[in-house]
Write a protein that holds these residues in place. Structure first.
Motif, mmCIF file in Angstrom:
data_model
loop_
_atom_site.group_PDB
_atom_site.id
_atom_site.type_symbol
_atom_site.label_atom_id
_atom_site.label_comp_id
_atom_site.label_asym_id
_atom_site.label_seq_id
_atom_site.Cartn_x
_atom_site.Cartn_y
_atom_site.Cartn_z
ATOM 1 N N PHE A 113 50.982 -23.076 110.200
ATOM 2 C CA PHE A 113 49.579 -22.650 110.220
ATOM 3 C C PHE A 113 49.453 -21.387 111.079
ATOM 4 O O PHE A 113 50.369 -21.023 111.805
ATOM 5 C CB PHE A 113 48.690 -23.759 110.808
ATOM 6 N N GLN A 114 48.282 -20.751 110.972
ATOM 7 C CA GLN A 114 48.025 -19.558 111.785
ATOM 8 C C GLN A 114 46.992 -19.862 112.856
ATOM 9 O O GLN A 114 46.290 -20.872 112.772
ATOM 10 C CB GLN A 114 47.516 -18.428 110.886
ATOM 11 N N VAL A 115 46.897 -18.996 113.846
ATOM 12 C CA VAL A 115 45.880 -19.162 114.887
ATOM 13 C C VAL A 115 45.056 -17.880 114.985
ATOM 14 O O VAL A 115 45.615 -16.780 115.068
ATOM 15 C CB VAL A 115 46.507 -19.522 116.252
ATOM 16 N N ALA A 116 43.747 -18.048 114.906
ATOM 17 C CA ALA A 116 42.835 -16.903 114.946
ATOM 18 C C ALA A 116 42.301 -16.669 116.350
ATOM 19 O O ALA A 116 41.981 -17.614 117.067
ATOM 20 C CB ALA A 116 41.676 -17.130 113.977
ATOM 21 N N ILE A 117 42.225 -15.404 116.730
ATOM 22 C CA ILE A 117 41.731 -15.013 118.050
ATOM 23 C C ILE A 117 40.549 -14.063 117.879
ATOM 24 O O ILE A 117 40.618 -13.121 117.089
ATOM 25 C CB ILE A 117 42.831 -14.282 118.856
ATOM 26 N N ASN A 118 39.469 -14.321 118.629
ATOM 27 C CA ASN A 118 38.324 -13.405 118.597
ATOM 28 C C ASN A 118 38.595 -12.207 119.501
ATOM 29 O O ASN A 118 38.983 -12.362 120.652
ATOM 30 C CB ASN A 118 37.069 -14.133 119.078
ATOM 31 N N ILE A 119 38.356 -11.032 118.948
ATOM 32 C CA ILE A 119 38.573 -9.800 119.711
ATOM 33 C C ILE A 119 37.236 -9.088 119.833
ATOM 34 O O ILE A 119 36.567 -8.859 118.828
ATOM 35 C CB ILE A 119 39.580 -8.871 118.985
ATOM 36 N N SER A 120 36.840 -8.744 121.056
ATOM 37 C CA SER A 120 35.566 -8.035 121.197
ATOM 38 C C SER A 120 35.796 -6.522 121.022
ATOM 39 O O SER A 120 36.899 -6.018 121.175
ATOM 40 C CB SER A 120 34.903 -8.357 122.534
ATOM 41 N N VAL A 121 34.725 -5.846 120.669
ATOM 42 C CA VAL A 121 34.799 -4.405 120.369
ATOM 43 C C VAL A 121 35.479 -3.614 121.484
ATOM 44 O O VAL A 121 36.404 -2.848 121.253
ATOM 45 C CB VAL A 121 33.391 -3.796 120.174
ATOM 46 N N LYS A 122 34.979 -3.842 122.698
ATOM 47 C CA LYS A 122 35.477 -3.076 123.831
ATOM 48 C C LYS A 122 36.967 -3.316 124.062
ATOM 49 O O LYS A 122 37.699 -2.398 124.431
ATOM 50 C CB LYS A 122 34.691 -3.456 125.079
ATOM 51 N N GLN A 123 37.367 -4.558 123.867
ATOM 52 C CA GLN A 123 38.774 -4.920 124.025
ATOM 53 C C GLN A 123 39.626 -4.162 123.003
ATOM 54 O O GLN A 123 40.661 -3.585 123.328
ATOM 55 C CB GLN A 123 38.913 -6.433 123.818
ATOM 56 N N MET A 124 39.145 -4.143 121.774
ATOM 57 C CA MET A 124 39.890 -3.500 120.698
ATOM 58 C C MET A 124 39.966 -1.988 120.862
ATOM 59 O O MET A 124 40.966 -1.357 120.520
ATOM 60 C CB MET A 124 39.245 -3.855 119.363
ATOM 61 N N MET A 125 38.894 -1.406 121.397
ATOM 62 C CA MET A 125 38.830 0.050 121.541
ATOM 63 C C MET A 125 39.572 0.551 122.782
ATOM 64 O O MET A 125 39.731 1.746 122.963
ATOM 65 C CB MET A 125 37.368 0.511 121.611
ATOM 66 N N HIS A 126 40.005 -0.370 123.630
ATOM 67 C CA HIS A 126 40.714 0.036 124.843
ATOM 68 C C HIS A 126 42.053 0.680 124.483
ATOM 69 O O HIS A 126 42.748 0.202 123.591
ATOM 70 C CB HIS A 126 40.924 -1.186 125.746
ATOM 71 N N ARG A 127 42.405 1.742 125.185
ATOM 72 C CA ARG A 127 43.607 2.513 124.792
ATOM 73 C C ARG A 127 44.902 1.714 124.849
ATOM 74 O O ARG A 127 45.860 2.004 124.147
ATOM 75 C CB ARG A 127 43.709 3.795 125.620
ATOM 76 N N GLU A 128 44.937 0.686 125.694
ATOM 77 C CA GLU A 128 46.168 -0.098 125.823
ATOM 78 C C GLU A 128 46.241 -1.283 124.858
ATOM 79 O O GLU A 128 47.211 -2.034 124.868
ATOM 80 C CB GLU A 128 46.321 -0.613 127.260
ATOM 81 N N PHE A 129 45.181 -1.453 124.047
ATOM 82 C CA PHE A 129 45.088 -2.674 123.246
ATOM 83 C C PHE A 129 46.318 -2.942 122.368
ATOM 84 O O PHE A 129 46.925 -4.003 122.442
ATOM 85 C CB PHE A 129 43.807 -2.665 122.410
ATOM 86 N N LEU A 130 46.692 -1.953 121.555
ATOM 87 C CA LEU A 130 47.816 -2.172 120.634
ATOM 88 C C LEU A 130 49.123 -2.446 121.373
ATOM 89 O O LEU A 130 49.906 -3.312 120.967
ATOM 90 C CB LEU A 130 47.971 -0.968 119.702
ATOM 91 N N ASN A 131 49.336 -1.706 122.465
ATOM 92 C CA ASN A 131 50.530 -1.950 123.284
ATOM 93 C C ASN A 131 50.541 -3.355 123.858
ATOM 94 O O ASN A 131 51.587 -4.021 123.866
ATOM 95 C CB ASN A 131 50.619 -0.935 124.431
ATOM 96 N N ASP A 132 49.374 -3.782 124.343
ATOM 97 C CA ASP A 132 49.251 -5.142 124.878
ATOM 98 C C ASP A 132 49.605 -6.176 123.816
ATOM 99 O O ASP A 132 50.379 -7.098 124.073
ATOM 100 C CB ASP A 132 47.813 -5.409 125.360
#
Ligand code: C2E
Ligand code: MG
Ligand code: MG
Ligand code: MG
Length: 281
Positions: A113-132
């Protein structure tokens, strides 16, 4: 007499307002402490797939149990985390927590199965998000395919070009993307063709309105189900609480359902027990 009543009312309201302000201040002042004191924890709500009668994913939802304030709803504290930018470190904590849980389940032999995570706008737009995201997935040694990232419509409305880029980067990493609370915002159906998403989560408002007579919502809901299907996206119906709603949704060709009828959000240990559940809906 009227003046006296009015006066009392003003006193009453200002007291209420003061209490509200006091609570808001208390919550805002405890957001960081809560992280260090382990007062946040995750619960998991199953998403049931009608086509194969299995729980095919879980949505991870944050909870906060404060010894000082009591239990506080994410509806109340997520906006405060966003306002104060604390959503970035707390969001990172959520990602780690969920990745670790996925790994633990995997070690126990649960990986279908998969697990879904809620991501808030600010979190996603943060420059380190993808690296994190990348490093957390690597550290936990899990497959990115186990994760779904849920974002709301506001993301696309606020900054559609950047949002599209980040969502597509996430897809390239191997994680699935979903549009949460669909149908409540101001955006139109064209958002479905604009954004690189693989799943649409239909807001529970539609499910609540389903059983009303003279039903425009029903027609719109059917439209959303059909359009998403024809666009090759999966659909999740949120907030399914009754078997009557379930029957209606089955007849409409709905694919996945989430709601109290199947289970409330529960701690990981209990959530995984549902994998052994033989109940069929
Ligand atoms: P959401 O992502 O749309 O999550 C679904 C919400 O609906 C959850 O509320 C869930 O408990 C509730 N729900 C599920 N089934 C039913 C049902 O049958 N009936 C009713 N009445 N409600 C149902 P919850 O956990 O209070 O979360 C509220 C919102 O807070 C979430 O909405 C999401 O936007 C946000 N949130 C929760 N956890 C997180 C998190 O870890 N990160 C971020 N960024 N946001 C979160
Ligand atoms: Mg969600
Ligand atoms: Mg939702
Ligand atoms: Mg919601």
């Amino acid at each position: 007499e009227a003046k006296k009543q009015g006066g009392n009312r003003a006193v009453f309201f200002s007291q209420e307002l003061a209490n509200q302000n006091e609570r808001a201040r208390l919550i805002a002042n405890n957001l960081v402490q809560a992280l260090y004191n382990n007062e946040y924890y995750m619960v998991y709500q199953p998403v049931y797939d009608l086509s194969n009668q299995k729980i095919t994913s879980y949505e991870a939802l944050i909870r906060w149990e404060s010894p000082l304030i009591g239990s506080i709803s994410p509806v109340e504290f997520i906006p405060l985390l966003e306002d104060s930018d604390l959503i970035v470190p707390v969001g990172r904590w959520i990602l780690r927590q969920v990745a670790l849980q996925v790994k633990l389940w995997e070690l126990e032999g649960y990986n279908g199965f998969q697990v879904a995570i809620n991501i808030s706008v600010k979190q996603m737009m943060h420059r380190e998000f993808l690296n994190d995201v990348k490093s957390i997935i690597q550290e936990a040694k899990i497959s990115p395919r186990r994760l779904i990232f849920e974002i709301t419509e506001t993301v696309a409305v606020q900054n559609s070009e950047l949002a599209t880029q980040i969502l597509s980067d996430l897809n390239h990493l191997g994680v699935k993307t979903a549009l949460d609370d669909f149908g409540t915002g101001y955006s139109s159906l064209s958002i479905l063709k604009l954004l690189p998403i693989q799943q649409v989560k239909v807001d529970r408002m539609f499910i609540m309105e389903m059983e009303q007579e003279d039903n425009k919502s029903l027609v719109i809901l059917q439209g959303i189900i059909d359009i998403a299907k024809n666009l090759g996206m999966s659909t999740v119906m949120e907030g399914v609480e009754t078997s009557e709603q379930l029957e209606l949704l089955k007849n409409m060709g709905a694919q996945k359902i989430q709601g109290y009828l199947i289970s409330r959000p529960i701690v990981a240990e209990l959530a995984i027990e549902l994998q052994k559940n033989t109940w069929k809906y």
